[in-house]
Design a protein around this motif. Sequence first.
Motif: not given
Length: 59
Positions: A25-46
């Motif tokens: 779950e990714v949540v924008n905790t700031g006061a401005i709109e965010l775009t282009g955010i990329v989330v990666s997990d280094p343990l994906l597929g381990v």
Amino acid sequence: MGIGIIKTATSRRASPGQAVLYELEVVNTGAIELTGIVVSDPLLGVKKPRWPACNRTSA
């Protein structure tokens, strides 16, 4: 800018060799709109856990 990420396993138990699924779950905790955010997990597929080396020989 602030981003909060919560990673939760969909199951509390797993047998040896059983896959464990996670939800991110990714949540924008700031006061401005965010775009282009990329989330990666280094343990994906381990397949095996990667534990740090331990040189301790006694408790």
